[in-house]
Design an enzyme around this catalytic site. Structure first.
Site, mmCIF file in Angstrom:
data_model
loop_
_atom_site.group_PDB
_atom_site.id
_atom_site.type_symbol
_atom_site.label_atom_id
_atom_site.label_comp_id
_atom_site.label_asym_id
_atom_site.label_seq_id
_atom_site.Cartn_x
_atom_site.Cartn_y
_atom_site.Cartn_z
ATOM 1 N N ASP A 134 -1.706 5.739 -5.338
ATOM 2 C CA ASP A 134 -1.966 4.872 -4.181
ATOM 3 C C ASP A 134 -2.325 3.459 -4.640
ATOM 4 O O ASP A 134 -3.423 3.214 -5.117
ATOM 5 C CB ASP A 134 -3.102 5.476 -3.349
ATOM 6 N N ASP A 161 0.832 -1.203 0.000
ATOM 7 C CA ASP A 161 0.000 0.000 0.000
ATOM 8 C C ASP A 161 0.865 1.250 0.000
ATOM 9 O O ASP A 161 1.492 1.578 1.002
ATOM 10 C CB ASP A 161 -0.912 -0.015 1.235
#
Length: 511
Positions: A296, A103
């Site tokens: 992201d 992440d």
């Protein structure tokens, strides 16, 4: 290609309880370059010859005597855009094997630390002789989902990563809500953003900062996610690569185009404009960067600020070959289904995002074909293939998530404060590429700065919130005291002091 008949073959099904319309994996899914690769790409038609490794120690895997074998990291990820890409790690002594979600939109390294119905494995710190508790509670909230855990340290190794054993800050998750989901194959999260986002404070050294310091690798990593055109929420066997310390040449084609990192918290970049089917949305460029624009890997979809999302949907609907389409598809509450012998991708336009180049007077664009944002969903009907819309509205940011990142090899060059994009060889469907990069383009008609100069980080927002609450409390206390005090005549009016309706003050000032 000819248009498919819309009415007979198109059905709309309400998405089930699996939450297919959500923007993050319901928890969150909430993704220095070598001297040979300069920040400004050459003019179209020219090529860039290879150059020797930089003095920072960055070495290509193909070079003799390379300090790190990037080839050993190729295909070290598994997963899909719907439920995340994860890396296998060994934690503690003796080692416990866990799958860790990658992440780039958060900064804590956290693993399941207790049994849970939704995780198949967890880290038992009591069984690790090298675990050391810091005794600090930490809470992390994502766009969707949250967890509470305790900070500690332990050693980790990465079977398909940097060789060696390293001591890392680890949060063991003891409680969570909408974070671990049924069917996911990962047991923790690897936050790769900057320490400004680390909880409970930026003093917690992040995983990658620890790796750079202890392994002496360059401050750069790169990410390839190979799920283009594949069903989301499938069996989690799609591949991908997380290359720590550099760039692996076999993972991209053509040139790498770089855009500056505007601020080091998220990987915040500057979006200049969006095009649908080659047509500019014609919005003020500040609309694209409302609040922030970030890259992201932990966000499932391409998320757009509400005004941008509405304009994009209107343009896609207008330029598509669909005569009538339910609004539920665009909002994520419904799936669109076709007969399995048909595919809908020829009905939809390309989508292009323009980013500012390192040379601020130029830009480049990354383009995704419909195969990336009209996404097949596994196992909905026997004779039907159903699809979801891979774009959603956002209240807080423009997020270049997995929907876009699956088309590219993305380089997070922290050393030189830039994010690079190159076409990924695995971004193909039926042997045809589904992503493109083009440039350079002039930016003379675009504002010199499309990003707000005032950025409110979360800690600052908390301080402001507490200050405002304190001020409101003081004002409320004063009002209560005044109400409790007995009334006093502080000025007793005479007949000459009374302001009546006939006075010039009333007629000419109070109306």
């Amino acid at each position: 290609m000819g248009a498919l008949p819309a009415a007979p073959c198109l059905l709309l099904l309400v998405a089930g309880a699996a939450g297919l319309g959500q923007a993050r994996f319901s928890f969150p899914l909430r993704v220095s370059a070598p001297a040979a690769l300069s920040g400004s790409p050459p003019a179209p038609g020219t090529s860039r010859p290879p150059a020797p490794p930089s003095e920072g120690g960055l070495a290509f895997a193909s070079q003799p005597g390379a300090a790190v074998s990037f080839l050993s990291m190729v295909e070290n990820l598994q997963g899909d855009a719907g439920r995340g890409y994860y890396l296998e790690m060994l934690l503690g002594t003796p080692p416990q094997k866990l799958n860790i979600l990658v992440d780039t939109g958060s900064s804590n390294f956290a693993v399941a630390g207790a049994p849970s119905p939704d995780v198949t494995s967890y880290f038992n710190k009591e069984e690790s002789s090298t675990y050391k508790s810091q005794g600090t509670e930490v809470t992390v909230r994502y766009t969707q989902g949250s967890w509470v855990g305790v900070l500690g340290t332990d050693i980790i190794t990465i079977p398909k990563g940097i060789n060696g054993t390293y001591t890392i800050n680890i949060a063991t998750i003891l409680e969570s809500e909408n974070f671990f989901l049924p069917g996911v194959k990962w047991h923790g999260i690897l936050g790769l953003a900057y320490d400004a986002l680390a909880k409970p404070s930026s003093s917690v050294e992040t995983f990658f900062d620890s790796l750079v310091s202890q392994a002496k690798i360059p401050n750069i990593f790169s990410l390839q996610m190979c799920g283009a055109g594949m069903p989301v929420s499938g069996n989690g066997t799609n591949g991908g690569s997380l290359v720590m310390g550099g760039i692996e040449p076999s993972l991209y084609k053509g040139d790498i185009w770089y855009t500056p990192i505007k601020e080091e918290w998220y990987y915040q970049v500057e979006i200049l404009k969006l095009e649908v089917g080659g047509q500019n949305l014609n919005l003020d460029c500040r609309e694209y960067n409302a609040d922030k624009a970030i890259v992201d890997s932990g966000t499932t979809l391409l998320r757009l600020p509400r005004k941008v999302f509405n304009a994009a949907v209107e343009a896609i609907a207008r330029t598509s070959l669909i005569q009538a389409f339910s609004s539920g598809f665009w909002t994520g509450s419904q799936l669109a289904c076709w007969d399995k012998t048909e595919t809908p991708w020829s009905l939809f336009p390309k989508l292009s995002i323009y980013l500012r180049d390192e040379n601020s007077s130029r830009s480049f664009r990354i383009t995704i074909l419909p195969q990336l944002y009209i996404q097949p969903i596994l196992g909905v009907g026997e004779n039907l293939e159903c699809y979801r819309f891979g774009i959603s509205a956002s209240t807080s940011a423009l997020v270049i998530g997995a929907t876009v990142m699956e088309g590219f090899y993305v380089i997070f060059d922290r050393a030189q404060k830039r994010v690079g994009f190159a076409v990924s060889p695995c971004a193909e469907v039926g042997g045809s590429p589904v992503s493109e990069i083009e440039g350079p383009f002039a930016t003379a008609d675009i504002a010199s700065n499309c990003v707000s100069t005032v950025t409110f980080h979360e800690p600052i927002l908390w301080i402001i919130s507490y200050a405002l609450m304190s001020l409101c409390g003081i004002i409320l206390l004063v009002l209560i005291i005044l109400l409790l005090l007995p009334p006093r005549c502080q000025h007793c009016y005479t007949d000459n002091d009374v302001v009546n309706d006939e006075s010039s003050l009333v007629r000419h000032r109070w109306k």
